[in-house]
Design a protein around this motif. Structure first.
Motif, PDB file in Angstrom:
ATOM      1  N   PRO A 445       0.802  -1.233   0.000  1.00 18.81           N
ATOM      2  CA  PRO A 445       0.000   0.000   0.000  1.00 18.81           C
ATOM      3  C   PRO A 445       0.831   1.277   0.000  1.00 18.81           C
ATOM      4  O   PRO A 445       0.472   2.250  -0.680  1.00 18.81           O
ATOM      5  N   ARG A 446       1.934   1.312   0.751  1.00 16.29           N
ATOM      6  CA  ARG A 446       2.751   2.518   0.831  1.00 16.29           C
ATOM      7  C   ARG A 446       3.538   2.781  -0.442  1.00 16.29           C
ATOM      8  O   ARG A 446       4.097   3.853  -0.629  1.00 16.29           O
ATOM      9  N   LEU A 451      -3.390   7.543  -7.086  1.00 19.45           N
ATOM     10  CA  LEU A 451      -4.694   7.358  -6.437  1.00 19.45           C
ATOM     11  C   LEU A 451      -5.596   6.436  -7.254  1.00 19.45           C
ATOM     12  O   LEU A 451      -6.173   5.487  -6.708  1.00 19.45           O
ATOM     13  N   ASP A 476      -3.038  12.986  -9.524  1.00 17.47           N
ATOM     14  CA  ASP A 476      -3.367  11.818  -8.706  1.00 17.47           C
ATOM     15  C   ASP A 476      -4.170  10.766  -9.468  1.00 17.47           C
ATOM     16  O   ASP A 476      -4.263   9.616  -9.029  1.00 17.47           O
ATOM     17  N   LYS A 500      -3.515   2.768  -6.030  1.00 16.48           N
ATOM     18  CA  LYS A 500      -4.355   2.354  -4.908  1.00 16.48           C
ATOM     19  C   LYS A 500      -5.673   1.778  -5.400  1.00 16.48           C
ATOM     20  O   LYS A 500      -6.119   0.726  -4.956  1.00 16.48           O
ATOM     21  N   SER A 565     -10.813   6.675   4.250  1.00 18.78           N
ATOM     22  CA  SER A 565      -9.641   6.895   5.097  1.00 18.78           C
ATOM     23  C   SER A 565      -8.506   5.957   4.708  1.00 18.78           C
ATOM     24  O   SER A 565      -8.725   4.908   4.089  1.00 18.78           O
ATOM     25  N   ASP A 566      -7.302   6.354   5.093  1.00 19.38           N
ATOM     26  CA  ASP A 566      -6.145   5.515   4.791  1.00 19.38           C
ATOM     27  C   ASP A 566      -6.263   4.154   5.472  1.00 19.38           C
ATOM     28  O   ASP A 566      -5.882   3.125   4.906  1.00 19.38           O
ATOM     29  N   ARG A 567      -6.777   4.170   6.691  1.00 15.87           N
ATOM     30  CA  ARG A 567      -6.973   2.908   7.423  1.00 15.87           C
ATOM     31  C   ARG A 567      -7.962   1.997   6.679  1.00 15.87           C
ATOM     32  O   ARG A 567      -7.715   0.801   6.541  1.00 15.87           O
ATOM     33  N   TYR A 569      -8.680   2.098   3.480  1.00 14.55           N
ATOM     34  CA  TYR A 569      -8.049   1.634   2.246  1.00 14.55           C
ATOM     35  C   TYR A 569      -7.155   0.425   2.500  1.00 14.55           C
ATOM     36  O   TYR A 569      -7.166  -0.547   1.743  1.00 14.55           O
ATOM     37  N   GLN A 570      -6.364   0.474   3.556  1.00 15.83           N
ATOM     38  CA  GLN A 570      -5.463  -0.643   3.851  1.00 15.83           C
ATOM     39  C   GLN A 570      -6.243  -1.925   4.133  1.00 15.83           C
ATOM     40  O   GLN A 570      -5.826  -3.017   3.727  1.00 15.83           O
ATOM     41  N   GLN A 573      -7.451  -3.197   0.751  1.00 14.08           N
ATOM     42  CA  GLN A 573      -6.353  -3.770  -0.033  1.00 14.08           C
ATOM     43  C   GLN A 573      -5.931  -5.139   0.490  1.00 14.08           C
ATOM     44  O   GLN A 573      -5.653  -6.056  -0.294  1.00 14.08           O
TER      45      GLN A 573
END
Length: 610
Positions: A445-446, A451, A476, A500, A565-567, A569-570, A573
């Motif tokens: 993910p990182r 985007l 993006d 992403k 949110s990033d959380r 998304y993770q 994924q």
């Protein structure tokens, strides 16, 4: 005496003059207020013709026209309705006021609210359909205005090909956008509008509304709760085994430690696991031997490309010894082994704009099966299935094969896909027959700086809009019509692995190989395709690992993605990586892979019909 006679004549003359004056005044008053019977002066003239001023016209001002040059009739060109030609409609002055009221309510259609009083003003329900240029291609109904006889309304208005008068609901106009969609092509020399003349398009007013995934979930639950058992014409030992399997699946105990299964990915992981176990223990499939190659029994030798799913499944099932039986009496399912892609390649006449011969070919095959075996007639075909990935498959099998379980890539609710019965077949882009798992996986993910990403052909209306709004306009979001050529398509692959979210907009049809490609490269799929039923919908909880955006919300794409949110998304994924096992082809099938998932979905839907 003569003077007295003169006075009497004068009195009588005055009386007649008064009487004539009163009658004339009454006529003028009636003409002014316009009694329900319409234009009195025009009704007493020989054929109902008269000059009607714009002021006294019973039609709205925006529908009035200069009648002096058109035989005292007005052409309602702006009533852009169904283009259905009306004929043999007789003028009835008693209905003019009703037609006037209706035209004032809507400029798009004319509907008689007293059709039962005048059958000549009605059309048959089967005639009350929206027509597009498809009908012209099929020869169903002439589209040229000159081919229709002029039709006069009670007020003398020319209604030819302009409006429909019906006892049924009014029909919405066919927009240019809708007509464009009908005639989009999908692949070289093909057209979405090509259809069997016996299969008519659903009227626009009756089209299925856009259903969200949540609404599809609710619909599936209701179907399962209300479904009644399919009663065969005569009993068989397999019927009881199916009933037993259904009971065991429904009563499967909750097991939080389902080996190899991550519960959030499924509607009910325990039910899925029990159903899969019973399939392994019980299921027997009979493959009909009839049918000539290459259309039947012959997986495409390449086994690559976007239609590869049907070929891979056919190959692996025919080689399978666990599920395939040579004794049809013990079969729970009967496989019709044809390739929709090969059917199109072998029989479609380029530029013929007709699929009739393809449909007839399949119908003759089914006639052979029905005549030679008793199994189709025992259940009406509900225990038969086929696997087809070509876009034309739904239309080619809509009538004779409708009772079958259809495993279709083109899983479109509005085109007749049936939740709880049909199976949404994954459309998989296989690039290497020898190594179908080539390039599997993606970046962490990182290490995904992009985007959202899309690259592909500009099929349909949605993708050009995507390109127009986002190409080279936002760093993006990477949107491309074409990418530079590269060995083994590595540029495209690297974009997928570095993004992403991978956008999966519909093309000419609702399905796209990018859905599975995104999962393959561990990129969160963003499905932009209204009424598309995603693969294995009866088993998987798609909202747990994918994002769904309605087509109308395309302009708000970036805001929707940034709101995740990033959380979150993770989590999405990671779940994409976990669900990946269900979308992989193997030369030798393994547990829970795509071959077994297709077979299981057919089995599962069959069990819950029985």
């Amino acid at each position: 005496m003569s003077s007295e006679l003169g006075r009497i004549c004068q009195v009588e003359t005055r009386r007649w003059l008064w009487l004539i004056g009163l009658v004339f005044a009454f006529v003028l008053m009636a003409q002014y207020v316009e009694l329900p019977y319409g234009n009195i002066i025009s009704s007493v003239l020989p054929d109902g013709r008269t000059q009607v001023s714009e002021k006294s016209s019973p039609l709205p001002a925006n529908l009035s026209s200069d009648t002096s040059k058109s035989g005292n009739t007005a052409d309602l060109d702006n009533l852009n309705s169904t283009r259905t030609p009306l004929s043999n409609v007789q003028t009835d002055t008693a209905k003019s006021n009703e037609v006037k009221n209706l035209t004032q309510e809507s400029d798009s259609s004319l509907v008689s609210n007293s059709a039962s009083d005048n059958p000549s003003l009605t059309t048959k329900p089967e005639d009350n359909v929206v027509l597009t240029q498809e009908n012209e291609i099929l020869g169903d109904i002439p589209m040229s205005p000159s081919s229709a006889s002029p039709v006069m309304s009670p007020t003398g208005v020319n209604l030819t090909t302009s409006a429909v008068i019906s006892s049924g609901p009014s029909i919405s106009p066919v927009s240019n956008e809708a007509q464009e969609k009908v005639h989009n092509t999908d692949g070289p020399g093909t057209s979405e509008s090509i259809n069997n003349s016996s299969v008519k398009k659903r009227p626009k007013s009756q089209e299925v509304p856009v259903l969200s995934v949540s609404e599809m979930n609710d619909m599936l639950k209701k179907i399962r709760a209300s479904s009644s058992s399919t009663v065969p014409r005569w009993s068989s030992a397999v019927d009881q085994r199916l009933l037993d399997a259904k009971s065991q699946i429904e009563s499967a105990p909750i097991n939080k430690n389902d080996q190899g299964l991550y519960s959030p990915l499924y509607r009910n992981a325990s039910m899925f696991r029990r159903s899969y176990e019973l399939m392994e223990q019980t299921l027997k499939v009979y493959i009909y031997k009839e049918g000539k190659k290459p259309i039947f029994h012959h997986p495409p030798p390449v086994l690559a490309g976007i239609y590869a799913s049907e070929g891979w499944f056919m190959k692996l099932l025919q080689e399978n010894k666990q599920y395939v039986t040579k004794n049809p009496k013990e079969a729970h399912l009967f496989y019709l082994p044809f390739s929709s892609r090969t059917l199109e390649e072998a029989l479609y006449v380029p530029d013929s704009h007709s699929r009739t011969n393809l449909i007839k070919y399949l119908d003759k095959y089914l006639d052979l099966i029905v005549a030679k075996y008793p199994f189709w007639n025992r259940t009406g075909g509900t225990d038969h299935f086929f696997v087809a990935c070509h876009d034309w498959a739904p239309a080619e099998t809509r009538i004779r094969f409708n009772n079958c379980i259809k495993a279709l890539c083109n899983a479109d609710i509005k085109e007749g896909f049936r939740l709880g019965k049909d199976v949404s077949l994954p459309e998989t882009m296989v690039r290497s027959k020898k190594n179908p798992l080539r390039d599997l996986g993606g970046n962490a993910p990182r290490q995904r700086p992009i985007l959202a990403f899309f690259a592909g052909q500009m099929h349909g209306y949605l993708r050009p809009l995507l390109l127009q709004q986002w190409q080279d306009k936002d760093p993006d979001i990477k949107i491309f019509k074409k990418l530079p050529k590269s060995k083994k398509n590595r540029v495209y692959t690297e974009y997928m692995k570095s993004s992403k979210y991978c956008l999966c907009p519909k093309g000419y049809e609702v399905n796209s190989p990018r859905v599975v490609e995104a999962i393959y490269f561990e990129c969160v799929p963003v499905i932009i395709s209204d009424n598309f039923v995603p693969p294995f919908f009866e088993i998987l909880n798609w909202e747990s690992f994918a994002v769904f955006i309605q087509e109308k919300d395309l302009p708000n794409l970036k805001n929707i993605l940034l709101s995740i949110s990033d959380r979150r998304y993770q989590i999405l994924q990671q779940r994409v990586k976990q669900v990946q096992q269900h979308f992989l082809w193997h030369s030798q099938p393994i547990k829970y892979d795509i071959f077994h998932m297709i077979l299981h979905s057919v089995w599962y839907n069959r069990v819950f019909q029985g």
